[in-house]
Design a protein around this motif. Structure first.
Motif, short mmCIF file in Angstrom:
data_model
loop_
_atom_site.label_atom_id
_atom_site.label_comp_id
_atom_site.label_asym_id
_atom_site.label_seq_id
_atom_site.Cartn_x
_atom_site.Cartn_y
_atom_site.Cartn_z
N ASP A 81 0.81 -1.21 0.00
CA ASP A 81 0.00 0.00 0.00
C ASP A 81 0.85 1.26 0.00
O ASP A 81 0.53 2.24 -0.67
N LEU B 57 2.15 1.90 -3.52
CA LEU B 57 1.17 1.78 -4.60
C LEU B 57 1.43 2.74 -5.75
O LEU B 57 1.39 2.33 -6.91
N PRO B 58 1.71 4.02 -5.51
CA PRO B 58 2.00 4.91 -6.64
C PRO B 58 3.20 4.44 -7.47
O PRO B 58 3.20 4.56 -8.69
N TRP C 61 4.15 1.28 -7.84
CA TRP C 61 3.71 0.09 -8.61
C TRP C 61 2.92 0.53 -9.83
O TRP C 61 3.07 -0.03 -10.92
N ILE C 62 2.06 1.52 -9.66
CA ILE C 62 1.26 2.01 -10.79
C ILE C 62 2.16 2.63 -11.85
O ILE C 62 2.01 2.36 -13.05
N ALA C 63 3.11 3.44 -11.43
CA ALA C 63 4.04 4.06 -12.38
C ALA C 63 4.87 2.99 -13.09
O ALA C 63 5.10 3.08 -14.31
N ALA D 24 4.00 -0.14 -13.67
CA ALA D 24 3.11 -0.84 -14.60
C ALA D 24 2.89 -0.02 -15.85
O ALA D 24 2.88 -0.56 -16.98
N MET D 25 2.71 1.29 -15.69
CA MET D 25 2.53 2.16 -16.85
C MET D 25 3.79 2.18 -17.71
O MET D 25 3.71 2.09 -18.95
N MET E 39 -7.68 -7.03 -10.59
CA MET E 39 -7.57 -5.83 -9.76
C MET E 39 -8.64 -5.78 -8.67
O MET E 39 -8.37 -5.38 -7.54
#
Length: 94
Positions: A11, A14-15, A17-19, A21-22, A58
């Protein structure tokens, strides 16, 4: 910053992980141009299979209240993991 101490490792990052993945998606799109066409063509009727699978992956854990802190213990028990996958991902959707 006291609130971040209560968050799990996943958690808190998380930002990131998102970056990541992008960035991976962008790199894959550049490295494998045919992947874009394959993803666009992977449909049943008007439903995109990759998007449907991504949404399922997700949304399933929060809905099922997955305990990530127990993941290591569960993965170590091969019998439990096999039964869990069979019930949740094969029989459950059917």
């Amino acid at each position: 910053m006291q609130h971040s101490a209560k968050l799990s490792f996943l958690d808190r990052w998380l930002p990131a992980w998102i970056a990541a993945a992008m960035a991976l998606g962008l790199l894959l799109g550049r490295a494998v141009p045919s992947l874009t066409h394959w993803l666009a063509d992977a449909k049943v009727a008007t439903i995109s299979i990759p998007i449907a699978l991504g949404l399922l992956v997700m949304m399933y854990p929060p809905l099922a209240k997955v305990r990530y802190d127990k993941t290591g213990k569960i993965l170590a028990d091969k019998r439990l993991m096999s039964v869990t996958v069979l019930l949740n991902w094969v029989l459950g959707p059917a």
